[in-house]
Design a protein around this motif. Structure first.
Motif, PDB file in Angstrom:
ATOM      1  N   HIS A   1       0.844  -1.199   0.000  1.00 36.34           N
ATOM      2  CA  HIS A   1       0.000   0.000   0.000  1.00 36.34           C
ATOM      3  C   HIS A   1       0.879   1.249   0.000  1.00 36.34           C
ATOM      4  O   HIS A   1       1.936   1.271   0.640  1.00 36.34           O
ATOM      5  CB  HIS A   1      -0.892   0.024   1.241  1.00 36.34           C
ATOM      6  CG  HIS A   1      -1.668  -1.243   1.451  1.00 36.34           C
ATOM      7  ND1 HIS A   1      -2.591  -1.703   0.538  1.00 36.34           N
ATOM      8  CD2 HIS A   1      -1.646  -2.157   2.460  1.00 36.34           C
ATOM      9  CE1 HIS A   1      -3.121  -2.838   0.991  1.00 36.34           C
ATOM     10  NE2 HIS A   1      -2.551  -3.138   2.152  1.00 36.34           N
TER      11      HIS A   1
ATOM     12  N   VAL B   1      -4.079   2.835  -2.310  1.00 34.72           N
ATOM     13  CA  VAL B   1      -3.461   4.137  -2.045  1.00 34.72           C
ATOM     14  C   VAL B   1      -4.177   4.740  -0.842  1.00 34.72           C
ATOM     15  O   VAL B   1      -5.406   4.829  -0.825  1.00 34.72           O
ATOM     16  CB  VAL B   1      -3.614   5.073  -3.263  1.00 34.72           C
ATOM     17  CG1 VAL B   1      -3.137   6.474  -2.922  1.00 34.72           C
ATOM     18  CG2 VAL B   1      -2.856   4.513  -4.464  1.00 34.72           C
TER      19      VAL B   1
ATOM     20  N   ARG C   1      -5.973  14.357  -6.549  1.00 33.66           N
ATOM     21  CA  ARG C   1      -6.973  13.270  -6.531  1.00 33.66           C
ATOM     22  C   ARG C   1      -7.199  12.721  -7.928  1.00 33.66           C
ATOM     23  O   ARG C   1      -7.271  11.507  -8.120  1.00 33.66           O
ATOM     24  CB  ARG C   1      -8.305  13.793  -5.997  1.00 33.66           C
ATOM     25  CG  ARG C   1      -8.474  13.632  -4.536  1.00 33.66           C
ATOM     26  CD  ARG C   1      -9.957  13.669  -4.171  1.00 33.66           C
ATOM     27  NE  ARG C   1     -10.073  13.811  -2.732  1.00 33.66           N
ATOM     28  CZ  ARG C   1     -10.068  14.982  -2.097  1.00 33.66           C
ATOM     29  NH1 ARG C   1      -9.998  16.113  -2.787  1.00 33.66           N
ATOM     30  NH2 ARG C   1     -10.144  15.025  -0.787  1.00 33.66           N
TER      31      ARG C   1
ATOM     32  N   SER D   1      -8.725   3.135  -3.177  1.00 37.55           N
ATOM     33  CA  SER D   1      -8.138   4.267  -2.470  1.00 37.55           C
ATOM     34  C   SER D   1      -8.928   4.595  -1.203  1.00 37.55           C
ATOM     35  O   SER D   1     -10.126   4.336  -1.104  1.00 37.55           O
ATOM     36  CB  SER D   1      -8.009   5.415  -3.464  1.00 37.55           C
ATOM     37  OG  SER D   1      -8.550   6.586  -2.967  1.00 37.55           O
TER      38      SER D   1
ATOM     39  N   LEU E   1      -4.300  10.599  -9.029  1.00 41.56           N
ATOM     40  CA  LEU E   1      -4.305   9.310  -8.335  1.00 41.56           C
ATOM     41  C   LEU E   1      -5.408   8.400  -8.872  1.00 41.56           C
ATOM     42  O   LEU E   1      -5.224   7.182  -8.963  1.00 41.56           O
ATOM     43  CB  LEU E   1      -4.487   9.513  -6.828  1.00 41.56           C
ATOM     44  CG  LEU E   1      -3.312  10.176  -6.102  1.00 41.56           C
ATOM     45  CD1 LEU E   1      -3.705  10.514  -4.665  1.00 41.56           C
ATOM     46  CD2 LEU E   1      -2.077   9.278  -6.124  1.00 41.56           C
TER      47      LEU E   1
ATOM     48  N   GLU F   1      -9.199   7.400   2.321  1.00 40.69           N
ATOM     49  CA  GLU F   1      -8.813   8.741   2.778  1.00 40.69           C
ATOM     50  C   GLU F   1      -8.851   8.823   4.293  1.00 40.69           C
ATOM     51  O   GLU F   1      -9.786   8.332   4.927  1.00 40.69           O
ATOM     52  CB  GLU F   1      -9.778   9.791   2.196  1.00 40.69           C
ATOM     53  CG  GLU F   1      -9.517  10.079   0.742  1.00 40.69           C
ATOM     54  CD  GLU F   1      -9.974  11.476   0.281  1.00 40.69           C
ATOM     55  OE1 GLU F   1     -10.478  12.259   1.118  1.00 40.69           O
ATOM     56  OE2 GLU F   1      -9.803  11.760  -0.914  1.00 40.69           O
TER      57      GLU F   1
END
Ligand SMILES: Nc1ncnc2c1ncn2[C@@H]1O[C@H](COP(=O)(O)OP(=O)(O)O)[C@@H](O)[C@H]1O
Ligand SMILES: [Mg+2]
Length: 343
Positions: A204, A234, A299, A309, A302, A311
């Motif tokens: 990761h 991510v 963002r 992903s 990515l 956050e």
């Protein structure tokens, strides 16, 4: 608890640009994976004692120590893997040499251990990853209660080297190739590589929504994939909330915020609204909008990676133990960790 995006993964390697929150994310991921009665080992290989600091415990010896209890009764153990100790461990496993015995002392005296652990970086990495792999495949029993998974640890988390070094660190077979073509070292490195390249492993990448870490994430993901290493998700760390509505953000960025409305708003809130203050607020909103636009570009870049992903918010102050539990809950809720298939 959300279903895990990585139900078959037992080794979670965490990398990212230095300072983006690798240790924080590795520690919260370990807590999240341990939730509900699992046993997880959190390891580090760079001798920084970052894990001990994170959990507010004394420096870790070369020994697996319990550092935290997870929600629902799980346990997080920690191990700081040191190349010299890993070398002695290796000699003990393969040649039954005792770490305190005459042979080990002699090897130390003639500089063999130092040679292996500092002069030959490929060898050093095999020793470090070898210890991690040993913890991943270690069967339950012997040490501690039997586990439903059949393994001593249900999962292992590695707080890994930064993005710039991670591929070389994990791709030990290419490094060891020149050192050993046959023999126990080659066998060892092949065994480690087999686990690292398998669906049991995920790497990761932690990033911030800033230009440099985002670029390193993109480059790092490509390098890992090219080396045949499994890229996981991510983790976008320290995300700040947008303080304005999208339309106001655009206006703030363009410098066309409605000053009249701002003044009226301040007055309605019972505040004086001299021109000077309104001007300062407009400038601050402009800075905020520019930063939000940068973050949005990060963002978007990515998103092109098409990786799962996650956050995590920017917590006030640096992350304390309570903060780690908060981040762990968010990782579980988003599915980086969570209920797998049958535990
Ligand atoms: N989500 C967050 N909110 C607030 N502070 C954070 C967050 N993540 C990390 N930090 C802080 O940033 C600093 C660097 O984090 P750390 O995990 O040690 O980074 P790394 O291991 O990548 O060098 C630490 O002081 C940590 O407490
Ligand atoms: Mg760190």
């Amino acid at each position: 608890m959300a279903v895990s995006d990585f139900p078959d993964v037992r080794l979670h390697v965490v990398t990212g640009k230095g300072g983006t929150g690798k240790t924080t994310v590795a520690a919260s991921l370990a807590l999240a994976l341990a939730s509900g009665g699992k046993r997880v080992l959190l390891t580090e290989v760079e001798g920084r004692q970052g894990i001990a600091q994170m959990f507010d415990t004394p420096p870790l010896p070369y020994e697996e120590r319990k550092v935290a209890v997870a929600p629902g009764g799980g346990e997080v153990y920690a191990l700081s893997i040191d190349p010299e100790m890993a070398m002695l461990d290796y000699l003990h496993m393969f040649y039954k040499l005792s770490a305190n015995g005459v042979a080990a002392r002699t090897l130390r005296r003639i500089g063999a251990i130092e040679f292996a652990t500092t002069v030959a970086p490929g060898l050093r990495d095999v020793l470090l990853t070898g210890k991690v792999k040993e913890a991943v495949v270690r069967p339950a029993g012997g040490r501690g209660r039997a586990r439903p998974s059949g393994y001593a640890y249900d999962a292992v988390v590695l707080d890994g080297p930064p993005t710039g070094r991670i591929t070389r660190f994990l791709n030990i077979s290419s490094e060891i190739g020149g050192l050993a073509k046959v023999g126990p070292l080659k066998t060892q490195s092949d065994g480690v590589m087999e686990v690292l390249r398998s669906p049991q492993t995920a790497v990761h990448i932690v990033t911030l929504l800033e230009e440099m870490p985002v670029q390193e994430t993109i480059d790092g993901a490509a390098e890992l994939a090219a080396a045949g290493l499994p890229v996981g998700g991510v983790v976008v760390n320290a995300v700040r909330p947008a303080l304005l509505h999208p339309a106001d953000l655009l206006a703030a960025e363009a410098g066309t915020l409605d000053r009249g409305a701002l003044t009226a708003g301040l007055e309605k809130a019972g505040l004086d609204a001299p021109d000077e203050l309104v001007g300062m607020l407009v400038a601050e909103a402009g800075d905020h909008a520019v930063r939000m636009a940068l973050e949005e570009r990060g963002r978007d870049a990515l998103a092109d990676l098409e990786l799962p992903s996650y956050e995590l918010p920017q917590l006030s102050d640096s992350v304390d133990l309570a903060g780690l539990y908060e981040l762990a809950a968010l990782l579980s809720a988003q599915g980086l960790a969570g209920a797998g298939e049958a535990a």
